[in-house]
Design a protein around this motif. Structure first.
Motif, PDB file in Angstrom:
ATOM      1  N   VAL A 106       0.728  -1.114   0.092  1.00  0.00           N
ATOM      2  CA  VAL A 106      -0.068  -0.078  -0.071  1.00  0.00           C
ATOM      3  C   VAL A 106       0.938   1.344   0.221  1.00  0.00           C
ATOM      4  O   VAL A 106       0.468   2.191  -0.872  1.00  0.00           O
ATOM      5  CB  VAL A 106      -0.868   0.052   1.225  1.00  0.00           C
ATOM      6  N   GLU A 107       1.762   1.239   0.907  1.00  0.00           N
ATOM      7  CA  GLU A 107       2.778   2.293   0.958  1.00  0.00           C
ATOM      8  C   GLU A 107       3.429   2.500  -0.410  1.00  0.00           C
ATOM      9  O   GLU A 107       3.754   3.942  -0.905  1.00  0.00           O
ATOM     10  CB  GLU A 107       3.611   2.101   2.006  1.00  0.00           C
ATOM     11  N   LEU A 108       3.921   1.511  -0.994  1.00  0.00           N
ATOM     12  CA  LEU A 108       4.405   1.524  -2.341  1.00  0.00           C
ATOM     13  C   LEU A 108       3.741   2.234  -3.399  1.00  0.00           C
ATOM     14  O   LEU A 108       4.228   2.896  -4.206  1.00  0.00           O
ATOM     15  CB  LEU A 108       4.862   0.108  -2.756  1.00  0.00           C
ATOM     16  N   ARG A 109       2.337   1.643  -3.529  1.00  0.00           N
ATOM     17  CA  ARG A 109       1.435   2.282  -4.342  1.00  0.00           C
ATOM     18  C   ARG A 109       1.210   3.645  -3.995  1.00  0.00           C
ATOM     19  O   ARG A 109       0.872   4.721  -5.134  1.00  0.00           O
ATOM     20  CB  ARG A 109       0.297   1.422  -4.664  1.00  0.00           C
ATOM     21  N   MET A 110       1.014   4.233  -2.833  1.00  0.00           N
ATOM     22  CA  MET A 110       0.675   5.499  -2.554  1.00  0.00           C
ATOM     23  C   MET A 110       1.979   6.268  -3.023  1.00  0.00           C
ATOM     24  O   MET A 110       1.775   7.548  -3.462  1.00  0.00           O
ATOM     25  CB  MET A 110       0.316   5.722  -1.077  1.00  0.00           C
ATOM     26  N   ARG A 111       3.075   5.728  -2.942  1.00  0.00           N
ATOM     27  CA  ARG A 111       4.192   6.573  -3.057  1.00  0.00           C
ATOM     28  C   ARG A 111       4.172   6.875  -4.726  1.00  0.00           C
ATOM     29  O   ARG A 111       4.899   8.003  -5.140  1.00  0.00           O
ATOM     30  CB  ARG A 111       5.639   5.805  -2.767  1.00  0.00           C
ATOM     31  N   VAL A 112       3.953   6.037  -5.661  1.00  0.00           N
ATOM     32  CA  VAL A 112       3.843   6.012  -6.582  1.00  0.00           C
ATOM     33  C   VAL A 112       2.810   6.905  -7.220  1.00  0.00           C
ATOM     34  O   VAL A 112       2.860   7.942  -8.153  1.00  0.00           O
ATOM     35  CB  VAL A 112       3.649   4.566  -7.611  1.00  0.00           C
ATOM     36  N   LEU A 113       1.468   6.886  -6.648  1.00  0.00           N
ATOM     37  CA  LEU A 113       0.675   7.740  -7.047  1.00  0.00           C
ATOM     38  C   LEU A 113       0.923   9.124  -6.731  1.00  0.00           C
ATOM     39  O   LEU A 113       0.391  10.070  -7.398  1.00  0.00           O
ATOM     40  CB  LEU A 113      -0.876   6.991  -6.424  1.00  0.00           C
ATOM     41  N   ARG A 114       1.474   9.297  -5.756  1.00  0.00           N
ATOM     42  CA  ARG A 114       1.641  10.824  -5.344  1.00  0.00           C
ATOM     43  C   ARG A 114       3.059  11.470  -5.917  1.00  0.00           C
ATOM     44  O   ARG A 114       3.270  12.587  -5.651  1.00  0.00           O
ATOM     45  CB  ARG A 114       1.626  10.708  -3.696  1.00  0.00           C
ATOM     46  N   ARG A 115       3.583  10.528  -6.676  1.00  0.00           N
ATOM     47  CA  ARG A 115       5.100  11.019  -7.341  1.00  0.00           C
ATOM     48  C   ARG A 115       4.729  12.041  -8.598  1.00  0.00           C
ATOM     49  O   ARG A 115       5.524  12.827  -8.636  1.00  0.00           O
ATOM     50  CB  ARG A 115       5.608   9.782  -7.862  1.00  0.00           C
ATOM     51  N   PHE A 116       3.556  11.949  -9.103  1.00  0.00           N
ATOM     52  CA  PHE A 116       3.442  13.021 -10.382  1.00  0.00           C
ATOM     53  C   PHE A 116       2.088  13.570 -10.283  1.00  0.00           C
ATOM     54  O   PHE A 116       0.834  12.814  -9.997  1.00  0.00           O
ATOM     55  CB  PHE A 116       3.490  11.932 -11.381  1.00  0.00           C
ATOM     56  N   ASP A 117       2.141  14.559 -10.486  1.00  0.00           N
ATOM     57  CA  ASP A 117       0.717  15.627 -10.741  1.00  0.00           C
ATOM     58  C   ASP A 117       0.216  15.696 -12.041  1.00  0.00           C
ATOM     59  O   ASP A 117       1.165  16.586 -12.949  1.00  0.00           O
ATOM     60  CB  ASP A 117       0.893  16.906  -9.754  1.00  0.00           C
ATOM     61  N   GLY A 118      -0.451  15.014 -12.533  1.00  0.00           N
ATOM     62  CA  GLY A 118      -0.787  14.986 -13.949  1.00  0.00           C
ATOM     63  C   GLY A 118      -2.158  15.977 -14.292  1.00  0.00           C
ATOM     64  O   GLY A 118      -2.188  16.006 -15.571  1.00  0.00           O
ATOM     65  N   GLY A 119      -2.132  16.849 -13.356  1.00  0.00           N
ATOM     66  CA  GLY A 119      -3.361  17.875 -13.992  1.00  0.00           C
ATOM     67  C   GLY A 119      -3.193  18.545 -15.031  1.00  0.00           C
ATOM     68  O   GLY A 119      -3.845  18.850 -15.918  1.00  0.00           O
ATOM     69  N   ASN A 120      -1.900  19.158 -15.053  1.00  0.00           N
ATOM     70  CA  ASN A 120      -1.586  20.222 -16.322  1.00  0.00           C
ATOM     71  C   ASN A 120      -1.556  19.427 -17.507  1.00  0.00           C
ATOM     72  O   ASN A 120      -1.766  20.061 -18.576  1.00  0.00           O
ATOM     73  CB  ASN A 120      -0.204  20.661 -15.857  1.00  0.00           C
ATOM     74  N   TYR A 121      -1.155  18.214 -17.556  1.00  0.00           N
ATOM     75  CA  TYR A 121      -1.060  17.493 -18.668  1.00  0.00           C
ATOM     76  C   TYR A 121      -2.450  17.014 -19.233  1.00  0.00           C
ATOM     77  O   TYR A 121      -2.740  17.226 -20.496  1.00  0.00           O
ATOM     78  CB  TYR A 121      -0.579  15.862 -18.740  1.00  0.00           C
ATOM     79  N   HIS A 122      -3.450  16.838 -18.279  1.00  0.00           N
ATOM     80  CA  HIS A 122      -4.895  16.658 -18.775  1.00  0.00           C
ATOM     81  C   HIS A 122      -5.508  18.046 -19.353  1.00  0.00           C
ATOM     82  O   HIS A 122      -6.112  17.893 -20.504  1.00  0.00           O
ATOM     83  CB  HIS A 122      -5.595  16.353 -17.618  1.00  0.00           C
ATOM     84  N   LYS A 123      -5.224  19.052 -18.717  1.00  0.00           N
ATOM     85  CA  LYS A 123      -5.545  20.231 -19.158  1.00  0.00           C
ATOM     86  C   LYS A 123      -4.796  20.673 -20.651  1.00  0.00           C
ATOM     87  O   LYS A 123      -5.341  21.391 -21.573  1.00  0.00           O
ATOM     88  CB  LYS A 123      -5.208  21.509 -18.263  1.00  0.00           C
ATOM     89  N   GLY A 124      -3.791  20.403 -20.559  1.00  0.00           N
ATOM     90  CA  GLY A 124      -2.879  20.707 -21.872  1.00  0.00           C
ATOM     91  C   GLY A 124      -3.462  19.680 -23.030  1.00  0.00           C
ATOM     92  O   GLY A 124      -3.562  20.234 -24.137  1.00  0.00           O
TER      93      GLY A 124
END
Length: 653
Positions: free
Chosen positions: A495-513
């Motif tokens: 669980v800690e590993l997956r949360m670390r990966v999920l929180r590693r990248f903020d994709g909001g700007n990519y979706h807007k782009g």
């Protein structure tokens, strides 16, 4: 998606109307389909002006009348959102089905906020960012969804004549439109980006522009400033079912729901990314089943015909077309489109990061084929494209944590049986690698790094990053403060590993782009939070069977995908022919490097001497080899993307 803007002048609203007009104008590209005659929708009082440009993507958006007033005028809300649990949320709120039909998602969000205020986020599933002005308490409240698919940025400043203000916008460019802000790159954020650190700080890629982090909410007051907190902290309890088949059936149900939610607004036709892997294949197959008799256009990026790579590792797939075609052939309503690199160099796409995403591109090679697919989807009239990018953390989690868990807890016999099955597959690891992975969590990071180097997998910053040597110490210090292990040791806690990966990248700007550049709403069913939380509840051993990882996804998708796709253990190698277009147009790289060398800020951050050496040696280097890919595809191209962004953000020629 919708563009938001707010300007709160603490001592009286004299600049707000003009400021919000500027901010929304700068973000017009994110809402090109705003209602005719209504380029912006605004609301203001003696303290604040808020407004938005609505980009209607959902059927219910015809009912959207933001900004919304609620609780008798106490709350004023603007929101950029797609709520995936409309019916469940309406039931919680006591809203009848007939009334729900005429409610936009923003109406539901306001009703939820009226009841729970900021705790409403615990009742939301989907993609959202919202801002609420509390007229009674004179405070601003805002929140972002679990994974940050919708962005939200802010700036705290002082007007030239005195007086403080707080400004909010979906994208940095909205804030940079304010006449009191100067555009400049944030070198600290870029330092961490080049070091592949998780995107944990609030700073954006522009100085003075901050972002509300994914899964966070905040309260802003004139007296106390901003108080933000992480509201999404899953602590899943283990799920105990009777058999592996029961887990598989539950996973299928979760995937069906996740895909169905993301088909909303697509009509009777949708586009998908389709590779040879389990994730995109499962998303495409499920979409085909759910949308029938509507049609799915599945795009597969692949190498040019006749491409050969004698150095490709045997566990990777260079040409994903045959396996992707096998999936497409199972469904008569899938139109399969082969996408071959049209000669576009990775250098040609670098400007899109600055122009549309307000950030540098992480992987220029992959951006080439993504650009091609989005272009084709737009030309075919699609507005929604489905992908499976987050599947490794949800749908097809591999359960590899089980091996160190078994060995380090003393269950040696069970470890040996599973490890033997894993090694006998002949694909992923030899015994040396299996043992190294299993003892990794118990090793000091320095020893782990040394052993990885010895095994030929050098992940040291000097190998994979173009970060200036003088800046590496800063990166390691940043990582240590954040509790991030730059040696990438395996983890015992899945669980800690997956949360670390999920929180590693903020994709909001990519979706807007993507929305601005192509008019495409990119949606990833495998990033569905309910699917992710379900996978976190499944015991690790369910993901491994006879030593084979991703066992749950293989079992669950056995009735939806071809056998050769389900049993394939190799992974696709995205853009294996990346080097051909790069070397065919060397003048583009040379021009970009020249521009970087003219930028003092870029030279401060990047190892420009190494950049020049790599360019000088490129013509005599076989770029297909693993070490060359590390030096050129990772270090040089990512560094070039960052340098080009710095040059543009600095206003350099």
């Amino acid at each position: 998606m919708t563009a938001l803007a707010a300007f709160w002048q603490f001592d009286g609203n004299t600049e707000g109307d003009a400021a919000v007009t500027r901010m929304l104008g700068a973000q017009a590209m994110f809402a090109p389909h705003a209602r005719p005659g209504a380029p912006a929708q605004e609301w203001g009082d003696d303290r604040i002006t808020i407004g938005l440009r609505l980009n209607p993507l959902l059927p219910e958006d015809i009912h959207d009348r933001q900004p919304l007033e609620g609780a008798g005028g106490r709350f004023v809300m603007m929101a950029d959102l797609r709520l995936d649990n409309r019916e469940d949320l309406a039931q919680e709120l006591g809203i009848e089905a007939d009334r729900l039909k005429t409610m936009a998602d923003s109406d539901l969000a306001m009703a939820a906020f009226e009841r729970w205020e900021l705790d409403c986020v615990h009742h939301f599933y989907g993609d959202f960012a919202f801002v609420v002005w509390d007229t009674r308490e004179r405070r601003l409240l805002m929140a972002r969804d679990h994974l940050g698919t919708r962005p939200l940025h802010y700036h705290v400043g002082t007007l030239p004549g005195g007086g403080r203000f707080f400004a909010v916008a979906s994208m940095p460019r909205g804030l940079l439109a304010l006449p009191w802000l100067n555009m400049a790159p944030d070198l600290k954020r870029l330092n961490g980006f080049l070091a592949l650190l998780p995107e944990i700080g609030t700073n954006s890629f522009f100085e003075g522009i901050e972002r509300l982090l994914p899964g966070h909410r905040a309260v802003v007051t004139a007296e106390g400033g901003m108080r933000a907190e992480c509201w999404w902290n899953p602590a899943p309890s283990p799920l105990r079912l009777a058999s592996r088949d029961d887990y598989a059936e539950a996973l299928r149900a979760e995937l069906d729901r996740a895909v169905r939610c993301r088909l909303r607004g697509a009509g009777d036709r949708v586009a998908t990314h389709l590779s040879s892997g389990l994730d995109s294949s499962s998303v495409t197959a499920t979409a085909a089943r759910l949308i029938a008799p509507g049609r799915v256009t599945a795009y597969t990026s692949t190498v040019r015909p006749g491409y050969e790579d004698p150095f490709i590792e045997r566990q990777r797939i260079a040409d994903e077309w045959p396996l992707a075609s096998a999936t497409a052939r199972l469904y008569p309503n899938v139109d399969h489109v082969r996408v071959v690199n049209d000669g576009t160099s990775p250098i040609e796409t670098l400007g899109a990061g600055f122009e549309f995403m307000d950030r540098p591109i992480l992987n220029p090679c992959n951006h080439v084929w993504m650009h091609q697919i989005n272009t084709l989807a737009r030309q075919s009239g699609h507005r929604v494209v489905l992908s499976g990018q987050m599947g490794n953390m949800s749908l097809s989690y591999d359960g590899q944590n089980m091996f160190p868990q078994l060995l380090l807890s003393g269950r040696v016999l069970r470890w040996f049986m599973e490890a033997r099955g894993h090694v006998r597959s002949g694909v992923q690891r030899r015994w040396r690698g299996m043992i190294l992975h299993s003892i990794g969590p118990a090793l000091p990071s320095a020893l782990w790094t040394l052993l990885k180097k010895w095994s030929g997998r050098d992940m040291d910053l000097s190998a994979v990053s173009l970060l200036h040597p003088d800046r590496r110490a800063q990166a390691y210090a940043q990582a240590e403060r954040a509790g991030f292990d730059l040696s990438y040791r395996p983890s015992l806690d899945s669980v800690e590993l997956r949360m670390r990966v999920l929180r590693r990248f903020d994709g909001g700007n990519y979706h807007k782009g993507s929305l601005a550049h192509f008019g495409i709403d990119t949606r990833d069913p495998t990033s569905d939070v309910r699917l992710i939380e379900f996978a976190m509840r499944v015991p690790d051993e369910i993901f491994v069977e006879n030593g084979a990882g991703r066992a749950l996804a293989r079992r669950a998708m056995a009735d939806r995908l071809p056998r050769e796709v389900v049993t394939e253990r190799r992974r696709g190698l995205q853009a294996p022919d990346w080097h051909e277009a790069l070397t065919a147009k060397p003048e583009l790289l040379d021009e970009t490097i020249e521009g970087i060398l003219r930028s003092p800020a870029a030279c401060e951050l990047l190892d420009t001497e190494r950049l020049k050496r790599l360019r000088a040696d490129m013509d005599t280097t076989d770029l297909r080899r693993y070490k060359s890919m590390t030096s050129y595809r990772l270090a040089m191209l990512r560094g070039t993307a960052v340098g080009d962004f710095i040059r543009r953000a600095s206003g350099a020629n």
